[in-house]
Design a protein around this motif. Structure first.
Motif, PDB file in Angstrom:
ATOM      1  N   THR A   1       0.839  -1.209   0.000  1.00 48.67           N
ATOM      2  CA  THR A   1       0.000   0.000   0.000  1.00 48.67           C
ATOM      3  C   THR A   1       0.868   1.251   0.000  1.00 48.67           C
ATOM      4  OG1 THR A   1      -1.662  -1.238   1.224  1.00 48.67           O
ATOM      5  CG2 THR A   1      -1.893   1.146   1.230  1.00 48.67           C
ATOM      6  N   ARG A   2       1.946   1.219   0.801  1.00 49.12           N
ATOM      7  CA  ARG A   2       2.850   2.371   0.849  1.00 49.12           C
ATOM      8  C   ARG A   2       3.513   2.595  -0.513  1.00 49.12           C
ATOM      9  NH1 ARG A   2       7.722   0.637   3.408  1.00 49.12           N
ATOM     10  NH2 ARG A   2       8.566   0.815   1.320  1.00 49.12           N
ATOM     11  N   ARG A   3       3.915   1.493  -1.160  1.00 41.75           N
ATOM     12  CA  ARG A   3       4.585   1.638  -2.466  1.00 41.75           C
ATOM     13  C   ARG A   3       3.599   2.055  -3.551  1.00 41.75           C
ATOM     14  NH1 ARG A   3       7.711  -4.144  -2.309  1.00 41.75           N
ATOM     15  NH2 ARG A   3       9.313  -3.662  -0.784  1.00 41.75           N
ATOM     16  N   GLY A   4       2.300   1.686  -3.379  1.00 39.76           N
ATOM     17  CA  GLY A   4       1.277   2.017  -4.369  1.00 39.76           C
ATOM     18  C   GLY A   4       0.915   0.798  -5.195  1.00 39.76           C
TER      19      GLY A   4
ATOM     20  N   GLY B   1      -4.280   0.489  -9.879  1.00 44.12           N
ATOM     21  CA  GLY B   1      -5.754   0.470  -9.845  1.00 44.12           C
ATOM     22  C   GLY B   1      -6.343   0.962  -8.529  1.00 44.12           C
ATOM     23  N   ILE B   2      -5.487   1.234  -7.527  1.00 46.43           N
ATOM     24  CA  ILE B   2      -6.018   1.736  -6.253  1.00 46.43           C
ATOM     25  C   ILE B   2      -5.571   3.189  -6.090  1.00 46.43           C
ATOM     26  CG2 ILE B   2      -6.079   1.462  -3.743  1.00 46.43           C
ATOM     27  CD1 ILE B   2      -5.643  -1.500  -4.093  1.00 46.43           C
ATOM     28  N   ASP B   3      -6.569   4.089  -6.117  1.00 50.50           N
ATOM     29  CA  ASP B   3      -6.299   5.517  -6.056  1.00 50.50           C
ATOM     30  C   ASP B   3      -6.720   6.002  -4.672  1.00 50.50           C
ATOM     31  OD1 ASP B   3      -5.653   8.010  -6.835  1.00 50.50           O
ATOM     32  OD2 ASP B   3      -7.463   8.361  -8.038  1.00 50.50           O
ATOM     33  N   LEU B   4      -5.750   6.158  -3.783  1.00 51.51           N
ATOM     34  CA  LEU B   4      -6.072   6.450  -2.385  1.00 51.51           C
ATOM     35  C   LEU B   4      -6.317   7.928  -2.152  1.00 51.51           C
ATOM     36  CD1 LEU B   4      -3.409   4.234  -0.583  1.00 51.51           C
ATOM     37  CD2 LEU B   4      -5.853   3.781  -0.803  1.00 51.51           C
ATOM     38  N   GLU B   5      -7.209   8.211  -1.181  1.00 50.53           N
ATOM     39  CA  GLU B   5      -7.381   9.590  -0.718  1.00 50.53           C
ATOM     40  C   GLU B   5      -6.185   9.912   0.184  1.00 50.53           C
ATOM     41  OE1 GLU B   5     -10.463  12.258   1.970  1.00 50.53           O
ATOM     42  OE2 GLU B   5     -10.963  10.185   1.489  1.00 50.53           O
TER      43      GLU B   5
ATOM     44  N   PHE C   1     -15.821  -6.054  -2.581  1.00 49.53           N
ATOM     45  CA  PHE C   1     -14.995  -6.443  -1.438  1.00 49.53           C
ATOM     46  C   PHE C   1     -13.713  -5.618  -1.424  1.00 49.53           C
ATOM     47  CE2 PHE C   1     -11.693  -9.050   0.611  1.00 49.53           C
ATOM     48  CZ  PHE C   1     -12.293  -9.219   1.848  1.00 49.53           C
ATOM     49  N   HIS C   2     -13.386  -5.083  -0.267  1.00 53.33           N
ATOM     50  CA  HIS C   2     -12.144  -4.312  -0.153  1.00 53.33           C
ATOM     51  C   HIS C   2     -11.599  -4.433   1.260  1.00 53.33           C
ATOM     52  CE1 HIS C   2     -15.425  -1.556   0.882  1.00 53.33           C
ATOM     53  NE2 HIS C   2     -14.559  -0.894   1.616  1.00 53.33           N
ATOM     54  N   ILE C   3     -10.426  -3.872   1.476  1.00 54.28           N
ATOM     55  CA  ILE C   3      -9.733  -4.108   2.742  1.00 54.28           C
ATOM     56  C   ILE C   3      -9.391  -2.783   3.410  1.00 54.28           C
ATOM     57  CG2 ILE C   3      -7.659  -5.132   3.785  1.00 54.28           C
ATOM     58  CD1 ILE C   3      -7.727  -7.273   1.618  1.00 54.28           C
ATOM     59  N   ILE C   4      -9.769  -2.696   4.683  1.00 49.95           N
ATOM     60  CA  ILE C   4      -9.447  -1.508   5.487  1.00 49.95           C
ATOM     61  C   ILE C   4      -7.922  -1.370   5.534  1.00 49.95           C
ATOM     62  CG2 ILE C   4      -9.476  -0.592   7.862  1.00 49.95           C
ATOM     63  CD1 ILE C   4     -12.255  -1.964   8.186  1.00 49.95           C
ATOM     64  N   GLY C   5      -7.432  -0.194   5.211  1.00 45.96           N
ATOM     65  CA  GLY C   5      -5.982   0.033   5.195  1.00 45.96           C
ATOM     66  C   GLY C   5      -5.402  -0.061   3.800  1.00 45.96           C
ATOM     67  N   GLU C   6      -6.020  -0.904   2.932  1.00 47.36           N
ATOM     68  CA  GLU C   6      -5.523  -1.043   1.557  1.00 47.36           C
ATOM     69  C   GLU C   6      -6.284  -0.112   0.607  1.00 47.36           C
ATOM     70  OE1 GLU C   6      -6.105  -4.891  -0.256  1.00 47.36           O
ATOM     71  OE2 GLU C   6      -4.835  -4.397  -1.975  1.00 47.36           O
ATOM     72  N   HIS C   7      -7.615  -0.147   0.697  1.00 54.25           N
ATOM     73  CA  HIS C   7      -8.443   0.638  -0.225  1.00 54.25           C
ATOM     74  C   HIS C   7      -9.006   1.894   0.436  1.00 54.25           C
ATOM     75  CE1 HIS C   7      -8.597  -3.566  -1.623  1.00 54.25           C
ATOM     76  NE2 HIS C   7      -8.581  -3.041  -2.830  1.00 54.25           N
ATOM     77  N   VAL C   8      -9.175   1.848   1.748  1.00 52.25           N
ATOM     78  CA  VAL C   8      -9.675   3.006   2.511  1.00 52.25           C
ATOM     79  C   VAL C   8      -8.751   3.205   3.709  1.00 52.25           C
ATOM     80  CG1 VAL C   8     -12.085   2.706   1.822  1.00 52.25           C
ATOM     81  CG2 VAL C   8     -11.245   1.530   3.869  1.00 52.25           C
TER      82      VAL C   8
END
Ligand code: NAP
Length: 346
Positions: free
Chosen positions: A46-49, A52-56, A110-117
């Protein structure tokens, strides 16, 4: 509040521990006073990016945490202030056919707390009540934070997706990691004969302590040949692989005819070469698995709470030293789970 956060993707130097607005809870959410949190390799991705996941931004990472309920939203009936809880990071809000059938991990949203939000490596976290499991008195905060993600993942991999039976031979790769050390314990509990790989003698010693019957240093030797030798040429019934490209071909080579490889991760890369001839001729099954349903998670956590299964703690860091905690995972140091604790709790 103080929170781990980053504003751009990158190396460990993008991580900060500093002020962040206090979270506000929705009607279905619970505000948790975080007592301990744990790292997963997912935090590195998640830190590296991730594509397809565009984080706030800024993003708060972290999927595992445990703490005390501080407040509950109007619609929450399952919890009240003062309850002890752990976060179950898999989340599906949709009223789709998969969620109704009781398997939200298969839902399109389905998504994961910390990864997608935003995640839970912070002093406080707002989490839907559906994403919390009660933690009994007497369970320490490190255990309550370290267990949920990896034990639910390994439980579903081995039991529900892999169909592990007593007496079967199981090879667990990367047995020193979070998922790996959970898988060794679950396979042992199921009555399997457990083969485990790790990258040092010290790690292999720990793997034996938690239930491995046979160990292989896969940095020193070709583990597929070792498995053939140890099983009189037969191979194992199941391989648990989360290492990915570096181990994939040898995982297939380690299986008996009709065997199965269960994968949940690809730390060393997700596009390995694969030998289709071996898969069809030996009638192998390749099985994917991700996280677990809340029911599966609570089933395995009961066994953690009563001490049957146990997350091993590599080291506990103050959250302000989050970069050192990430470094430990990236450098493959230690055995088990890395825990972080809000500095205000120390
Ligand atoms: N799909 C899911 O639901 C799900 C859930 C949890 C995890 N995962 C994935 O599963 C993988 C493992 O996660 P984890 O949290 O258990 O990680 P972890 O605690 O860091 O463990 C990973 C283990 O893999 C081994 N490894 C081999 N090559 C490595 C490399 N180049 N870099 C780092 N480790 C290496 C290491 O053991 P040795 O040094 O002994 O080889 C390490 O202990 C990750 O890819 C993660 O994203 C997926």
């Amino acid at each position: 509040m103080q929170a781990v956060q980053f504003s751009t993707h990158g190396d460990r130097d993008v991580l900060e521990y500093g002020d962040f607005p206090d979270p506000e809870i929705d009607r279905d959410e619970v505000l948790i006073d975080v007592k301990a949190a744990a790292l997963n390799y997912l935090d590195i991705w998640t830190r590296r990016g991730l594509p397809g996941i565009d984080l706030e931004m800024p993003h708060i990472p972290g999927s595992d945490a445990a703490g005390v309920v501080e407040a509950v939203g109007e619609d929450v009936t399952r919890f009240e202030a003062g309850d002890r809880v752990s976060v179950l990071a898999g989340k599906s809000g949709g009223d789709d056919e998969f969620t109704r059938k009781g398997d939200p991990t298969l839902a399109p949203d389905f998504h994961i707390i910390g990864e997608h939000v935003r995640g839970v490596h912070s002093e406080y976290a707002a989490v839907p009540a559906a994403n919390l499991a009660p933690v009994p008195e007497g369970v320490d905060w490190e255990t309550a934070a370290a267990a949920p993600l990896v034990f639910q993942t390994a439980w579903r991999m081995l039991r529900d997706r892999g169909g592990l039976q007593a007496g079967e031979k199981v090879l667990v790769l990367g047995a020193s990691g979070g998922v790996g050390h959970a898988a060794v314990q679950i396979a042992d509990l199921a009555g399997a004969e457990v083969f485990a790989t790790a990258s040092s003698e010290e790690k292999l010693g720990y793997a034996e302590e938690i239930g491995a019957d046979h160990t292989i240093d896969y940095e020193e030797t070709d583990f597929a040949s070792e498995i053939r030798e140890m099983t009189d040429g037969r191979g194992v019934d199941m391989v648990v692989d989360h290492v990915g490209a570096q181990t994939w071909q040898s995982s297939l080579e380690s299986l008996v005819k009709g065997g199965r490889v269960v994968t949940c991760g690809a730390t060393t890369g997700g596009t390995p070469e694969t030998d289709l001839n071996r898969i069809f001729w030996n009638q192998l099954s390749v099985i994917g698995s991700t996280m677990a349903t809340p029911g599966q998670a609570e089933e395995v956590l009961e066994l953690v709470w009563d001490g049957t299964l146990e997350p091993r703690i590599r080291e506990t860091f103050p959250m302000s030293e989050i970069a050192s905690a990430h470094e430990m995972l990236e450098n493959r140091e230690g055995f088990g789970k890395v825990v972080v604790v809000p500095d205000s709790e120390l």
